[in-house]
Design a protein around this motif. Sequence first.
Motif: not given
Length: 690
Positions: A429-437
Amino acid sequence: MMDQFQETFREEAYENLALLESALLELEDEPENLELVGAIFRALHTIKGSGAMFGFERIAAFTHDIETAFDLVRGGRMRVSAELIDLTLKARDRIRSLLEEEPTGTLDPETRQLVEGFRRLLPGDDQRGGPVAEAPPEHCTEPVAYRIRFAPHPGLFLSGTNPVLLLKELEELGKLTVTANTDQVGLLDEIDPELCATSWDMVLVTDRGMEAIEDVFLFVDDQSEVRIQPIETEPDGAAKRLGDILVERGDVDQNQLEALLGERKMVGEILMESGLVSRQKVESALAEQQQVKEIARDHSQRESQGSLRVPSERLDHLVNLVGEQVTVQARLAQLALSLKIPALSAISEEVARLTGELRESSLKIRMLRIGSTFSNFKRLVRDLSRELGKEIELVTSGEETELDKTVLEKLNDPLVHLIRNSMDHGIEAPERREAQGKPRCGRLLLAAAHSGDSVHITITDDGAGLDTAAILAKAQEKGLVGQNAQLSEKEIYSLIFHPGFSTAKAVTNISGRGVGMDVVKRHIEDLRGTIDIRSERGQGTTITVRIPLTLAIIESLLVRVAREHYLFPLGAVHECMFLTSETVANAHGRQVVSLRDKIVPYIRLRDRFAPAERRPSLEQLVITEIDGEKVGFVVDHVVGHHQSVIKSLGPAYRKVEGVSGATILGDGTVALILDPSKLYQAEQLQEKAA
């Protein structure tokens, strides 16, 4: 006969709907691209016009409202919006459904709801959804007079086209004056009612522009002479002379007219009489002019040559006949070799050359670009990413790669499964990808490339990658492997192909029921292909599918074991070598051989197919590559290269492990086509069971 024409319309409509979907998806990314808008309008206009002509009244009525919206966009009176794209994609799907339903009748509630959606988008008074001819494009403010000549091909009626409908459509664009030319009709007893012998000269005064007129003839211009010319007025506003009009129309030659009126002689004669040039120079110039005309005419004819639509069953029959020809040619070659007659050998070589060229040509006819399949997946990724609440970009490469039509059709469903799995399980998901950089938008790469006699298709995502620990734990829970089993990454990945295997925590309408990957593997293997998985935790997964170019005729390596012959697909063979008794003795009972400082395991085909026969002292080893590893197969003798026409096995032999088909050799005997991957897997299972 109308059923035949309607079927032709359906085929062309499917092609136009595919172009429509592709253009809409591109327009979503480039909303200011007027070329895409024009392509969408032309596709809709063709479907509407052809639909009305062949009796598909519901499609014609429905498509008219969609065409209205895009004509306003084309004229600058309406902007491309996300709602317009969504509605048009839904309408495209509805048109496809209507193609399979009753062509006439009233619009159903679903279709009427889409029509109302389009009409709500229209600006101002256009919301009524009336004919678009009343709304001229911005660049046409003043009415212009056009001279139109429409001379249909005599066989126009045979395609189901009614030219009167085209004239009525022109009449909607403005003030139309029509004159029918009937000088070619002939006497009553000479008339053929199936042929069109009438042409029409028209004058149309319209503010819609030439493009709108061209659109009327869009679907008949390949079988008619259509000339559209703006009528130029005299500078002083005076009317043109009748003779000048006839010359401009092409009804009379300027030189003939001048000679008849006696105004002046031809330019060449005037120049010769004045002594400015000689007769030879005039004749040379005329010859040059004629050559230029012929070159231009030939070039025009080449450009006008289009594709020929042929039923697929005729192509299948052609390939089957070529396959039989290959078998007969092999028998002729063997006969020529045994009789040793020079004249017969020469004929055999010539037949072999011609058969090879015929084989290559017939197989190329069945080849289609894989890009047509790739373009279908853009819609799949768009709709599925919205359903999943993810941002995913599909990138494709190698669209020009060609595959056999039959292979391409059977490959569609496995690729859909793999893409859906990558989007659901792989990309986060977009939010999880952002959290992983990572970027919010995930990337899905679909690529194709030729490799020898096969095609490699890769599906790569930049998602979370496969969780080997979770896969192994689920396999242990299901009893697929022991609790203390030590498996390599490749062996763990292969577990996901077991029926009913899934690591999903919840069942959705997309995945989680454990059906899909086992179906994918079965379909790929039915195509004599292989599937390979590489993954890195947190970085993504790459799935590679290897598929043969064609299922009809393959290049193979002919070998002999005892008194029988077998064939290996040549694309799987890397090299051949001798296996001596000394090499076997040095292995101390293990079935391995050292090849360039690497240990390569091998399997004796004699142990599987002729265990009672005594093996020769000098054997040969066929080295193949299976899942990136080299594996050898021991045979008595390597005969050589062979063109194999694949024959399917009967019901009693279809489930024999390691055999994918059969072929007929030149002497009439049957040889089995081996599947190296299946043979190796069966051998490994026997070793584990022991």
